[in-house]
Scaffold this motif. Structure first.
Motif, PDB file in Angstrom:
ATOM      1  N   THR A  35      -3.977 -40.223  19.716  1.00 38.22           N
ATOM      2  CA  THR A  35      -4.396 -40.814  18.445  1.00 38.22           C
ATOM      3  C   THR A  35      -5.857 -40.497  18.149  1.00 38.22           C
ATOM      4  O   THR A  35      -6.194 -40.091  17.035  1.00 38.22           O
ATOM      5  N   SER A  36      -6.720 -40.672  19.139  1.00 42.78           N
ATOM      6  CA  SER A  36      -8.148 -40.413  18.908  1.00 42.78           C
ATOM      7  C   SER A  36      -8.392 -38.947  18.580  1.00 42.78           C
ATOM      8  O   SER A  36      -9.192 -38.622  17.693  1.00 42.78           O
ATOM      9  N   LEU A  41      -9.614 -34.627  14.803  1.00 42.51           N
ATOM     10  CA  LEU A  41      -9.306 -33.277  14.296  1.00 42.51           C
ATOM     11  C   LEU A  41      -9.097 -33.282  12.784  1.00 42.51           C
ATOM     12  O   LEU A  41      -9.650 -32.431  12.077  1.00 42.51           O
ATOM     13  N   PHE A  42      -8.321 -34.225  12.293  1.00 38.96           N
ATOM     14  CA  PHE A  42      -8.059 -34.272  10.856  1.00 38.96           C
ATOM     15  C   PHE A  42      -9.336 -34.578  10.072  1.00 38.96           C
ATOM     16  O   PHE A  42      -9.648 -33.893   9.095  1.00 38.96           O
ATOM     17  N   ASN A 143     -18.119 -38.185  15.889  1.00 34.43           N
ATOM     18  CA  ASN A 143     -18.262 -39.579  15.468  1.00 34.43           C
ATOM     19  C   ASN A 143     -16.915 -40.276  15.333  1.00 34.43           C
ATOM     20  O   ASN A 143     -16.816 -41.477  15.557  1.00 34.43           O
ATOM     21  N   SER A 144     -15.889 -39.524  14.975  1.00 29.56           N
ATOM     22  CA  SER A 144     -14.557 -40.110  14.912  1.00 29.56           C
ATOM     23  C   SER A 144     -14.096 -40.518  16.314  1.00 29.56           C
ATOM     24  O   SER A 144     -13.558 -41.613  16.507  1.00 29.56           O
ATOM     25  N   GLY A 147     -16.120 -43.505  17.299  1.00 26.59           N
ATOM     26  CA  GLY A 147     -15.646 -44.701  16.601  1.00 26.59           C
ATOM     27  C   GLY A 147     -14.372 -45.254  17.211  1.00 26.59           C
ATOM     28  O   GLY A 147     -14.260 -46.453  17.461  1.00 26.59           O
ATOM     29  N   PHE A 148     -13.402 -44.368  17.461  1.00 30.70           N
ATOM     30  CA  PHE A 148     -12.129 -44.825  18.034  1.00 30.70           C
ATOM     31  C   PHE A 148     -12.356 -45.506  19.378  1.00 30.70           C
ATOM     32  O   PHE A 148     -11.872 -46.613  19.611  1.00 30.70           O
ATOM     33  N   TRP A 149     -13.082 -44.844  20.270  1.00 30.16           N
ATOM     34  CA  TRP A 149     -13.248 -45.394  21.618  1.00 30.16           C
ATOM     35  C   TRP A 149     -14.167 -46.593  21.636  1.00 30.16           C
ATOM     36  O   TRP A 149     -14.023 -47.476  22.487  1.00 30.16           O
TER      37      TRP A 149
END
Length: 181
Positions: A35-36, A41-42, A143-144, A147-149
């Motif tokens: 998921t992360s 990637l997107f 940064n994504s 943010g997720f972790w």
């Protein structure tokens, strides 16, 4: 724009993706790594693509808007900065509901609309597009993930301050463009 300004722009633009990924980090319990990575990637790819599209679109119209370039850059960055700050104060932030390919695509487009405007500004400032777009994409990817972790690990992180900081960075870049233009 200088390298430092492009990095600051990239950080500001990546905050939406960071906050969305953070939100998913709060609620995702299974397939965390996948998921992360998919979110990163997107969002990173679209943050790379949108400035290129904005740059290309603007290059077609450059002869008509060149004399207003610094004002346009100022208005775009100030608008985006104020929007970031305004959104930070909104109380009803939506929780994520899906994470299929369609949802990932919508998240990526929604978090990268601002990057289209940044591509316009980069064109008007006389920058080439590929290096800044790559920097924006890579910083958004990182940064994504961050943010997720952070969301998964901390379960409570004040995204309010990230959004305010991003807004201030964008407004500052807009003022600089107006002054130097």
């Amino acid at each position: 724009m200088s390298l430092i300004e492009i990095i600051l722009l990239a950080i500001a633009l990546s905050i939406d993706a960071c906050v969305v990924s953070f939100t998913y980090g709060l609620v995702i319990e299974k397939r965390k790594c996948l998921t992360s990575l998919l979110l990163a990637l997107f969002t990173g790819f679209f943050q790379f693509l949108m400035p290129v599209l904005g740059f290309t679109f603007t290059s077609l119209l450059q002869s008509y808007i060149h004399k207003f370039a610094s004002v346009i850059v100022f208005l775009i960055f100030t608008y985006l900065g104020v929007r970031f700050i305004k959104e930070a104060f909104q109380k009803d932030k939506k929780q994520p509901k899906c994470l299929g390919l369609v949802c990932l695509f919508m998240i990526a487009v929604a978090t990268s609309i601002d990057a289209f405007s940044a591509g316009i500004s980069l064109m008007l400032c006389g920058n080439k597009i590929l290096p800044p777009a790559l920097i924006i994409g890579v910083i958004t990817f990182l940064n994504s993930l961050l943010g997720f972790w952070s969301g998964f690990s901390l379960k409570k992180f004040p995204s309010f301050y990230l959004e305010i900081s991003g807004g201030i960075i964008l407004i500052t870049l807009g003022i600089k463009a107006l002054i130097s233009g």
